[in-house]
Design a protein around this motif. Sequence first.
Motif, PDB file in Angstrom:
ATOM      1  N   ARG A 135      -3.457  -2.625   0.934  1.00  0.00           N
ATOM      2  CA  ARG A 135      -2.067  -2.409   0.562  1.00  0.00           C
ATOM      3  C   ARG A 135      -1.715  -0.932   0.642  1.00  0.00           C
ATOM      4  O   ARG A 135      -2.277  -0.127  -0.098  1.00  0.00           O
ATOM      5  CB  ARG A 135      -1.813  -2.954  -0.851  1.00  0.00           C
ATOM      6  CG  ARG A 135      -1.914  -4.462  -0.915  1.00  0.00           C
ATOM      7  CD  ARG A 135      -2.155  -4.997  -2.297  1.00  0.00           C
ATOM      8  NE  ARG A 135      -2.191  -6.454  -2.277  1.00  0.00           N
ATOM      9  CZ  ARG A 135      -3.268  -7.184  -1.948  1.00  0.00           C
ATOM     10  NH1 ARG A 135      -4.399  -6.569  -1.627  1.00  0.00           N
ATOM     11  NH2 ARG A 135      -3.218  -8.504  -1.935  1.00  0.00           N
ATOM     12  N   PHE A 225      -2.420   2.301  11.374  1.00  0.00           N
ATOM     13  CA  PHE A 225      -1.541   1.485  10.535  1.00  0.00           C
ATOM     14  C   PHE A 225      -0.094   1.794  10.887  1.00  0.00           C
ATOM     15  O   PHE A 225       0.297   2.959  11.033  1.00  0.00           O
ATOM     16  CB  PHE A 225      -1.774   1.761   9.053  1.00  0.00           C
ATOM     17  CG  PHE A 225      -0.788   1.063   8.151  1.00  0.00           C
ATOM     18  CD1 PHE A 225      -0.934  -0.274   7.869  1.00  0.00           C
ATOM     19  CD2 PHE A 225       0.303   1.747   7.618  1.00  0.00           C
ATOM     20  CE1 PHE A 225      -0.015  -0.938   7.071  1.00  0.00           C
ATOM     21  CE2 PHE A 225       1.215   1.101   6.816  1.00  0.00           C
ATOM     22  CZ  PHE A 225       1.062  -0.254   6.535  1.00  0.00           C
ATOM     23  N   GLY A 227       3.775   0.813   9.403  1.00  0.00           N
ATOM     24  CA  GLY A 227       4.515   0.194   8.318  1.00  0.00           C
ATOM     25  C   GLY A 227       5.995   0.509   8.397  1.00  0.00           C
ATOM     26  O   GLY A 227       6.376   1.667   8.597  1.00  0.00           O
ATOM     27  N   SER A 229       9.693  -0.576   6.288  1.00  0.00           N
ATOM     28  CA  SER A 229      10.192  -1.288   5.110  1.00  0.00           C
ATOM     29  C   SER A 229      11.641  -0.892   4.819  1.00  0.00           C
ATOM     30  O   SER A 229      11.895   0.113   4.156  1.00  0.00           O
ATOM     31  CB  SER A 229       9.309  -0.988   3.898  1.00  0.00           C
ATOM     32  OG  SER A 229       9.731  -1.723   2.777  1.00  0.00           O
ATOM     33  N   THR A 247       9.309  -6.012   4.579  1.00  0.00           N
ATOM     34  CA  THR A 247       8.183  -5.135   4.881  1.00  0.00           C
ATOM     35  C   THR A 247       7.390  -5.708   6.046  1.00  0.00           C
ATOM     36  O   THR A 247       7.068  -6.909   6.057  1.00  0.00           O
ATOM     37  CB  THR A 247       7.251  -4.977   3.667  1.00  0.00           C
ATOM     38  OG1 THR A 247       7.962  -4.321   2.611  1.00  0.00           O
ATOM     39  CG2 THR A 247       6.032  -4.146   4.021  1.00  0.00           C
ATOM     40  N   TYR A 248       7.117  -4.845   7.011  1.00  0.00           N
ATOM     41  CA  TYR A 248       6.218  -5.187   8.120  1.00  0.00           C
ATOM     42  C   TYR A 248       5.056  -4.211   8.080  1.00  0.00           C
ATOM     43  O   TYR A 248       5.240  -2.997   8.203  1.00  0.00           O
ATOM     44  CB  TYR A 248       6.946  -5.079   9.467  1.00  0.00           C
ATOM     45  CG  TYR A 248       6.012  -5.158  10.666  1.00  0.00           C
ATOM     46  CD1 TYR A 248       5.530  -6.385  11.105  1.00  0.00           C
ATOM     47  CD2 TYR A 248       5.622  -4.004  11.348  1.00  0.00           C
ATOM     48  CE1 TYR A 248       4.680  -6.465  12.198  1.00  0.00           C
ATOM     49  CE2 TYR A 248       4.775  -4.072  12.440  1.00  0.00           C
ATOM     50  CZ  TYR A 248       4.300  -5.305  12.861  1.00  0.00           C
ATOM     51  OH  TYR A 248       3.458  -5.379  13.942  1.00  0.00           O
ATOM     52  N   ASP A 249       3.846  -4.729   7.854  1.00  0.00           N
ATOM     53  CA  ASP A 249       2.637  -3.910   7.802  1.00  0.00           C
ATOM     54  C   ASP A 249       1.654  -4.421   8.844  1.00  0.00           C
ATOM     55  O   ASP A 249       1.312  -5.619   8.860  1.00  0.00           O
ATOM     56  CB  ASP A 249       1.985  -3.972   6.418  1.00  0.00           C
ATOM     57  CG  ASP A 249       2.797  -3.244   5.359  1.00  0.00           C
ATOM     58  OD1 ASP A 249       3.658  -2.429   5.722  1.00  0.00           O
ATOM     59  OD2 ASP A 249       2.571  -3.506   4.158  1.00  0.00           O
ATOM     60  N   ASP A 250       1.200  -3.526   9.698  1.00  0.00           N
ATOM     61  CA  ASP A 250       0.283  -3.859  10.787  1.00  0.00           C
ATOM     62  C   ASP A 250      -0.919  -2.924  10.689  1.00  0.00           C
ATOM     63  O   ASP A 250      -0.794  -1.723  10.942  1.00  0.00           O
ATOM     64  CB  ASP A 250       0.990  -3.714  12.132  1.00  0.00           C
ATOM     65  CG  ASP A 250       0.152  -4.214  13.308  1.00  0.00           C
ATOM     66  OD1 ASP A 250      -1.083  -4.254  13.192  1.00  0.00           O
ATOM     67  OD2 ASP A 250       0.743  -4.539  14.355  1.00  0.00           O
ATOM     68  N   ASP A 251      -2.071  -3.463  10.311  1.00  0.00           N
ATOM     69  CA  ASP A 251      -3.265  -2.668  10.038  1.00  0.00           C
ATOM     70  C   ASP A 251      -4.397  -3.106  10.960  1.00  0.00           C
ATOM     71  O   ASP A 251      -4.747  -4.283  11.003  1.00  0.00           O
ATOM     72  CB  ASP A 251      -3.676  -2.854   8.568  1.00  0.00           C
ATOM     73  CG  ASP A 251      -4.801  -1.926   8.139  1.00  0.00           C
ATOM     74  OD1 ASP A 251      -5.860  -1.937   8.787  1.00  0.00           O
ATOM     75  OD2 ASP A 251      -4.627  -1.205   7.148  1.00  0.00           O
TER      76      ASP A 251
END
Length: 699
Positions: A135, A225, A227, A229, A247-251
């Motif tokens: 996170r 990463f 991100g 938002s 929220t778009y999170d790409d890890d």
Amino acid sequence: MRPLRLTAALASAAVCAISAPVAAMEGEAGADAPGDYLPSDILVVGQRDGYATDDGSSGTKTPTPLIDVPQTIAVITENQLDDQGITQLGDALRYVPGVSLDTGEGHRDQVFIRGQASTADFYLDGLRDDAEYYRPLYNIARVEVLKGANALIFGRGGGGGVINRVSKVADFTQPALAFDANVDSFGAFSLGADLNQPLSASMAARLNATYEEFDNARDFYEGRFIGVSPTVTVNLGERTHVSAFYTYDDDRRVTDRGVPSLNGAPLTGFDRTFFGDAAFNESESVAHIARLRFDHEFTDGLVVNFTGQFADHDKFYANVVPASATATTATLNGYTSGTDRQNRILQGNLVWQAAFGAIESTFLAGFEIGGQETDADRYNIAFANNAASVTVPLARVLSIPAARQTTIQRGSSSQLDTISGYIQEQLDFGPVQLVAGLRYDEFDLDTVNLVSGFAAGRTDRKWSPRVGLVVKPQESLSLYAGYATSFLPQSGDQFSVLDATTASLAPEKFENLEAGVKWSVNPSLFATAAVFRLDRSNTRAVDPANPGLTVLTGESRVEGFEASLVGRLRPEWQVSLGYTYLDGEIRSATTSAPAGRRLQQLPRHQASAWTRYDLSDRFGLGLGAVYQGKQFASVSNAVTLPDWVRVDAAAFLDLSERFALQLNVENLFDRDYYSSAHGDNNIQPGEPFSVRLGLKVKL
């Protein structure tokens, strides 16, 4: 108990000594409306409100000052996160005593809170965020750790506590644009942007975005990463507000499982060696989280809010992992795993504040409806000649045969549906306050084992009470005692698949007793101390009379003491200090350990200190330290992680009103230490000395 009493006396003496010369200063404002724990007072840039907060609304879902919540709540504000240069949740939690970190198999956040392990007790603005991923904090205003059983407010799980992230929100007062960039001595860097724009008198929007590239002292480690938002808030009149979040999170990163153990301790001399296959070990996680919140104020004392959230998580990771070591060799094996999860949550709350003569009442009634669909699989891997494991000579760079995915080990499809209702009454009699509530949860889980074809379901119906008493000899001082329970179905906190045993056994139970003191030394300085006992029961154990059966006779207990001091000692001097003493053991044998074993990753002593001192309006210095006592890597008690101290430092220079430089140093004295583990042979070395230089721009 002798260290506990000594620490309590020292903490009390220190707080009393500090309080006398400190002038009263403006504190951070709390939530604006009853039940609103999205802090609209947080500005986009330039705010120096400090490290203390008086907002305790996340602990009650009502507009309750932190001093009146009968439980321990640790808060890490945005200012402290910025000063410490922290961008990931796990790094922030290192400065919260009572919380220790699991390495999370190198692909997720996993914590121990008061000795209770969890991969799922994470929340975003009070809504469950239980998928397994890392996170980020680029769009987060503060991090809250609410300790003890929390089922009344948060539902299942949370036996040792929960971690809630509070989102940044749009601000109506002024447009602002901020950029930040930083790079460290390993070559890792990040770029971030924070844009706030009032669109009209009744609408405001905010966009947070970041791009990071990872690197550290470990060989072959890298990743990136992305991100994004955005959030929009609309005022539909003076009493109605709607907020939308996405929220778009790409890890993507290398899956690093650390080093193995040898002779009951971490293997030394190979802290930079990667015990994996750089071409095979990878983790990919993509998260989409969309949330809509509606707030309406009927009168000055009667409000409702409704929040709907949809989250989609797509996750895959592959890893070759260390399994054991000798003085000259290491043995490795591994697997791959994929998870596709969708969460749907609808929550509603009604808060009614009223006065009946000299008695003030705050009444909460709420509901939560949730649905979760999860498809998960795990595959074996093989090396040369189809071997499931490989033993190689120890070296700085290991020579490992190429790994490949082979047969399926397990696969599952699950559907979880929950319905919850809760009520809570807070009565204020002046010097005495009473908090009491009850929650009902209906938990319906159906799973299919896609390998064996075994289908099973279970329904749990649980009542979770909470009661607390707060006595206030003066407005700035509260003495409290509280009791709360929580539960966890035997399917575990990720609820992927049931078997014949877990489909039939009652949930585990957590009971938390806590007593403490909270003191608002001034509006910007807050001190707390508490003692607690946490009992866990209904843990699975082998039936002594029939070893083929499983019974619910396992028990464990954790007792401890906590103290903290957070805020401004002087206008130019801020501190965040904390200490925790923890003692815990298995009291009745479980399937994994006999009675008398100490709980895993439960250091007896933890302490943290961070301070910032501004020498002028433009220049300041920061200094911090974290101490963690020795602990067992697992409940086997076979491998011990040594105690360690890490010292960090920082310098802050405002070049002008628009430009600022920041220098953060981690592990100033370059100490060797082992920060976390996942079992006896996945032990993570701590970072050596490193420097991070950052630039902040406000337009």
